[in-house]
Design an enzyme around this catalytic site. Structure first.
Site, PDB file in Angstrom:
ATOM      1  N   ASN A  26      71.086   9.215  50.083  1.00 34.13           N
ATOM      2  CA  ASN A  26      70.492  10.256  49.255  1.00 34.13           C
ATOM      3  C   ASN A  26      71.034  11.576  49.793  1.00 34.13           C
ATOM      4  O   ASN A  26      70.542  12.102  50.792  1.00 34.13           O
ATOM      5  CB  ASN A  26      68.966  10.181  49.374  1.00 34.13           C
ATOM      6  CG  ASN A  26      68.278  11.208  48.509  1.00 34.13           C
ATOM      7  OD1 ASN A  26      68.923  12.056  47.877  1.00 34.13           O
ATOM      8  ND2 ASN A  26      66.961  11.148  48.472  1.00 34.13           N
ATOM      9  N   GLU A  72      61.597   3.719  47.208  1.00 37.30           N
ATOM     10  CA  GLU A  72      62.732   4.054  46.352  1.00 37.30           C
ATOM     11  C   GLU A  72      64.048   3.507  46.906  1.00 37.30           C
ATOM     12  O   GLU A  72      64.907   3.064  46.157  1.00 37.30           O
ATOM     13  CB  GLU A  72      62.807   5.578  46.183  1.00 37.30           C
ATOM     14  CG  GLU A  72      61.678   6.107  45.322  1.00 37.30           C
ATOM     15  CD  GLU A  72      61.549   7.618  45.341  1.00 37.30           C
ATOM     16  OE1 GLU A  72      61.031   8.150  46.340  1.00 37.30           O
ATOM     17  OE2 GLU A  72      61.962   8.264  44.371  1.00 37.30           O
TER      18      GLU A  72
END
Ligand code: AMP
Length: 378
Positions: free
Chosen positions: A13, A365
């Site tokens: 990310n 996630e």
């Protein structure tokens, strides 16, 4: 989507100045490794730092066994509605979408390029925060403005946190022993960013975030919903520039603006110690959630379950209680004892008499990005 594949994924990310990473083996419950590289000025160096850490003998990771690199991408526009194998063309497209997500997509693009350079022989997959909301109907994603202007500039509701809403909505069906088909669910992702979804038959029918993650609930530093004329007024009457207003509403509002901290723990403590600002902040925050619950019950034509997730949703019992207080007439009744404290696994917090089941389901996630990335290359 079907996620019955096994493998090991490096999930990245990449923000503008940080890289969060996790190595997920889908056959194991816990990640093999996870971490954060901060103050990244050059994503090549940032990715190198991640590799260096993971290459240590005690890291628990064998990089040669990776199946795929999965990248979280915030804005996928109207084009990317599913996990996508990254090619040069895909990178160009994500870069072009930076006009819609100037705070996010540029960092993703540099991170993806650095990671493709570092792992040239592995497939890379982009998993988009917006993709879960591709099912919104035209009526659900349209703002009431001239459709020509809207189309020309891509102005519509995209929705974000889709990976999390999708994951917890499937999980709640699983723990309830129900098929997603026929289930009406509201999922409240309450983290530093916050959004709330209405989900019917496993498909998102509405979401609180819009063109950008600024719309909707009160967040750590974002205002959420306000009269758009506030912006004109701040410009004309207070003399703030558009960039200053952007910064005010995205970075200095929400809990931070109302009560001086973006961390719910601080706000709750200050409220308990008698701070009027903090008490009002909690009321504004929970009243907003309650309003969306009512709106979504109407849109769904009833409700079977509400799910709380993310930092605030999983940890702050008082916020869950206040958000749903007084809704007994609507069939929603939180049990104060079941609701007490933090939840680290799926937990039912409603009473047995409550027509609507209320659950806390920890989000994951990174694992979801790993599963979707592996499925995309399998
Ligand atoms: P996330 O974005 O999901 O990581 O959520 C981060 C936010 O969760 C923090 O900024 C806090 O506001 C909130 N949070 C984390 N732990 C707690 C806690 N024990 N009680 C209340 N809020 C918490």
């Amino acid at each position: 989507m079907s996620v019955n594949y096994n493998g090991i994924a490096l999930v990245l990310n990449c923000g503008s100045s940080s890289i969060k990473y996790q190595v997920v083996d889908t056959t194991a419950d816990a990640p093999l490794a996870s971490g954060l590289v901060e103050r990244v000025t050059d994503h090549n160096e940032g990715v190198r730092a991640v590799i260096e850490t993971l290459s240590q003998p005690d890291s628990g990771v064998d990089l040669s066994r990776l199946t795929v690199v999965g990248h979280r991408v915030v804005q996928g526009g109207a084009e990317f509605t599913a996990p996508t194998i990254i090619t040069d063309e895909v990178v160009d497209h994500i870069a072009k979408l930076a006009v819609l997500a100037p705070l996010h997509n540029p960092g993703h693009v540099s991170g993806i390029e650095a990671a493709r350079h570092a792992f040239p022989d592995l497939p890379h997959v982009a998993v988009f925060d917006t993709a879960f909301h591709a099912t919104l109907t035209e009526a659900a994603y349209s703002y009431a403005i001239d459709p020509h202007i809207a189309r020309e500039h891509g102005i519509r509701r995209y929705g974000f946190h889709g990976t999390s809403h999708g994951y917890v909505s499937r999980e709640v069906a699983r723990v309830m022993g129900r098929d997603a088909k026929g289930l009406r669910v509201i999922t409240a992702h309450l983290g530093n960013g916050a959004s709330i979804d209405a989900i019917k038959d496993g498909i998102a029918i509405d979401t609180s975030m819009g063109l950008t993650p600024l719309e909707g609930l009160v967040m750590g530093t974002r205002s959420g919903d306000l009269d758009p004329a506030v912006i004109f007024h701040l410009h004309r009457a207070a003399g703030l520039s558009i960039d200053e207003i952007d910064e005010l509403l995205n970075k200095k509002s929400g809990l931070l603006g109302l009560a001086g901290s973006n961390d719910m723990r601080d706000v709750r403590k200050a409220a308990a110690e008698g701070s009027h600002e903090a008490q009002v902040a909690l009321e504004v925050y929970t009243r907003r959630i309650k309003g969306y619950v009512g709106r979504y019950m109407a849109l769904l034509g009833g409700l079977d379950a509400i799910v709380f997730t993310a930092g605030v949703g999983e940890n702050a019992d008082a916020i869950r209680e206040l958000s749903l207080a007084g809704l007994e007439e609507l069939g929603i009744e939180v049990d104060p004892v079941r609701n007490e404290g933090r939840c680290t696994e799926p937990t039912l917090i409603s009473t047995d008499a409550s027509r609507v089941q209320v659950w806390v389901i920890p989000t994951n996630e990174e694992r979801e990005i790993a599963l979707q990335s592996i499925a995309a290359v399998s």
